[in-house]
Design a protein around this motif. Sequence first.
Motif, PDB file in Angstrom:
ATOM      1  N   THR A  70      -4.431   3.039  -4.753  1.00  0.00           N
ATOM      2  CA  THR A  70      -3.696   3.186  -5.807  1.00  0.00           C
ATOM      3  C   THR A  70      -2.778   1.723  -5.646  1.00  0.00           C
ATOM      4  N   PRO A  73      -7.031  -1.665  -4.579  1.00  0.00           N
ATOM      5  CA  PRO A  73      -8.392  -0.798  -4.622  1.00  0.00           C
ATOM      6  C   PRO A  73      -9.505  -1.761  -4.247  1.00  0.00           C
ATOM      7  N   TRP A  76     -10.515  -5.015  -6.169  1.00  0.00           N
ATOM      8  CA  TRP A  76      -9.065  -5.898  -6.593  1.00  0.00           C
ATOM      9  C   TRP A  76      -9.670  -7.103  -7.058  1.00  0.00           C
ATOM     10  N   ARG A 121       0.688  -1.042  -8.206  1.00  0.00           N
ATOM     11  CA  ARG A 121       0.572   0.245  -8.623  1.00  0.00           C
ATOM     12  C   ARG A 121       0.427   0.168 -10.245  1.00  0.00           C
ATOM     13  N   GLU A 122       1.234  -0.443 -10.812  1.00  0.00           N
ATOM     14  CA  GLU A 122       1.158  -0.444 -12.368  1.00  0.00           C
ATOM     15  C   GLU A 122      -0.065  -1.084 -12.762  1.00  0.00           C
ATOM     16  N   VAL A 124      -3.148  -1.564 -11.272  1.00  0.00           N
ATOM     17  CA  VAL A 124      -4.097  -0.592 -10.784  1.00  0.00           C
ATOM     18  C   VAL A 124      -4.236   0.539 -11.807  1.00  0.00           C
ATOM     19  N   ALA A 125      -3.013   1.487 -12.065  1.00  0.00           N
ATOM     20  CA  ALA A 125      -3.168   2.084 -13.178  1.00  0.00           C
ATOM     21  C   ALA A 125      -3.584   1.608 -14.619  1.00  0.00           C
ATOM     22  N   LYS A 130     -10.796   2.299  -9.316  1.00  0.00           N
ATOM     23  CA  LYS A 130     -10.385   3.412  -8.370  1.00  0.00           C
ATOM     24  C   LYS A 130     -10.897   2.905  -6.858  1.00  0.00           C
TER      25      LYS A 130
END
Length: 193
Positions: A70, A73, A76, A121-122, A124-125, A130
């Motif tokens: 998260t 990943p 990336w 994190r932002e 990736v979200a 994943k």
Amino acid sequence: MSDAPDDATVSDSLDPDLDDMDEGYDDPLIAEPPHPINWNLLNADDAEVEWLELNRWVDWLRHTYGLPATVIPPAWYRHPELLWELSALHLHWLCAYDPEQNGSAPLGWHRDFADARMRLREWVATCGTKLDHDRPTRQTVWPGEEPADPIEDVPIIDRDAEFVEFVMADVAARREAEEAFYNNLDLDAGEVS
């Protein structure tokens, strides 16, 4: 900056030895001052070196700090927003741990690393990548633009092999663009004379 030899290839540098992160940084033939990387302007040879160096460092980072997918990943490298963030964080780390740096610089890096983890994190979200599958980052289509292609998840089967394939394609595309550019220069020079 790079601890990979000048003749390193994608396939030679896939299995980094995490204990040797500083190996080569003191070698005057290899070491160079850290510098920002503009991924849009790298030539093919420089791009290959930078991809390998960043991949090695990201692998070290995720193992050293136990970072989950998260935050970083496996795919990336397929997401520019993650590439630019990780590249900047790598540069910051190189500068903070430079032997000529102030003794408090590593503490500043760790403070900025905490902020970077939140941004990662932002990203990736937002992009939706994943641990076991990836997809291109969704793009918002503005009025008047062509509709976006449908986005499908692609399973990540062999991350290292997929990274090598990605880098080889990127390097080949850059080399092709360079050749086209220089061929156009040759044509233009021929017209002038």
